[in-house]
Scaffold this motif. Structure first.
Motif, mmCIF file in Angstrom:
data_model
loop_
_atom_site.group_PDB
_atom_site.id
_atom_site.type_symbol
_atom_site.label_atom_id
_atom_site.label_comp_id
_atom_site.label_asym_id
_atom_site.label_seq_id
_atom_site.Cartn_x
_atom_site.Cartn_y
_atom_site.Cartn_z
ATOM 1 N N ILE A 80 0.869 -1.182 0.000
ATOM 2 C CA ILE A 80 0.000 0.000 0.000
ATOM 3 C C ILE A 80 0.905 1.231 0.000
ATOM 4 O O ILE A 80 1.633 1.479 0.961
ATOM 5 C CB ILE A 80 -0.947 0.001 1.212
ATOM 6 N N ASN A 81 0.890 1.962 -1.106
ATOM 7 C CA ASN A 81 1.732 3.153 -1.245
ATOM 8 C C ASN A 81 1.099 4.392 -0.639
ATOM 9 O O ASN A 81 1.800 5.236 -0.088
ATOM 10 C CB ASN A 81 2.027 3.441 -2.720
ATOM 11 N N ASP A 82 -0.225 4.509 -0.759
ATOM 12 C CA ASP A 82 -0.879 5.736 -0.304
ATOM 13 C C ASP A 82 -2.363 5.469 -0.078
ATOM 14 O O ASP A 82 -2.942 4.591 -0.726
ATOM 15 C CB ASP A 82 -0.701 6.836 -1.357
ATOM 16 N N ILE A 83 -2.943 6.229 0.838
ATOM 17 C CA ILE A 83 -4.388 6.170 1.093
ATOM 18 C C ILE A 83 -4.873 7.608 1.216
ATOM 19 O O ILE A 83 -4.386 8.359 2.055
ATOM 20 C CB ILE A 83 -4.709 5.397 2.392
ATOM 21 N N ASN A 84 -5.818 7.985 0.355
ATOM 22 C CA ASN A 84 -6.379 9.334 0.375
ATOM 23 C C ASN A 84 -7.891 9.252 0.410
ATOM 24 O O ASN A 84 -8.487 8.338 -0.179
ATOM 25 C CB ASN A 84 -5.948 10.114 -0.882
ATOM 26 N N ALA A 85 -8.504 10.211 1.078
ATOM 27 C CA ALA A 85 -9.968 10.260 1.124
ATOM 28 C C ALA A 85 -10.516 10.462 -0.283
ATOM 29 O O ALA A 85 -9.959 11.227 -1.077
ATOM 30 C CB ALA A 85 -10.419 11.394 2.033
ATOM 31 N N ASP A 86 -11.572 9.747 -0.597
ATOM 32 C CA ASP A 86 -12.250 9.899 -1.882
ATOM 33 C C ASP A 86 -13.312 10.986 -1.739
ATOM 34 O O ASP A 86 -13.652 11.397 -0.617
ATOM 35 C CB ASP A 86 -12.889 8.557 -2.282
ATOM 36 N N VAL A 87 -13.865 11.450 -2.853
ATOM 37 C CA VAL A 87 -14.927 12.458 -2.790
ATOM 38 C C VAL A 87 -16.185 11.889 -2.132
ATOM 39 O O VAL A 87 -16.955 12.627 -1.530
ATOM 40 C CB VAL A 87 -15.259 13.025 -4.192
#
Length: 101
Positions: free
Chosen positions: A22-29
């Motif tokens: 897992i490289n990155d986790i960002n909130a989705d819209v």
């Protein structure tokens, strides 16, 4: 729960398919969903982004194109079993590493 830099085993249709980091986790819209960037550990290396819920990062099954998918967190502390002891019935020749004077 799997998070950034964790190693996961991706199961597709209840069979292990590939390992990924897992490289990155960002909130989705969409509230409660996340854009999860996975580095697929195969040749060639490939980066993919899946939009997942928190439960999916905790190992809950979900579907993609009708196929069941699940992420399994791989523990960094994998315990390996010790190698088997050598058989004692074979008599080997002892070779000294140092010559006697």
């Amino acid at each position: 729960m799997a998070t950034i830099n964790d190693l996961v085993l991706v199961h597709i249709e209840n069979k292990p398919a590939f390992f990924a980091r897992i490289n990155d986790i960002n909130a989705d819209v969409k509230r409660g969903w996340y854009q999860v960037e996975l580095l697929v550990l195969g040749l060639p290396l490939q980066s993919i982004v899946w939009i997942l819920e928190e439960g999916h990062l905790q190992g809950e099954e979900f579907t993609m194109g009708g196929a069941p998918v699940r992420l399994e967190l791989i523990s960094p502390k994998i315990k390996l079993s010790p190698p088997p002891a050598p058989e004692s019935d074979s008599k080997g020749k002892i070779i000294p590493l140092k010559r006697k004077p």
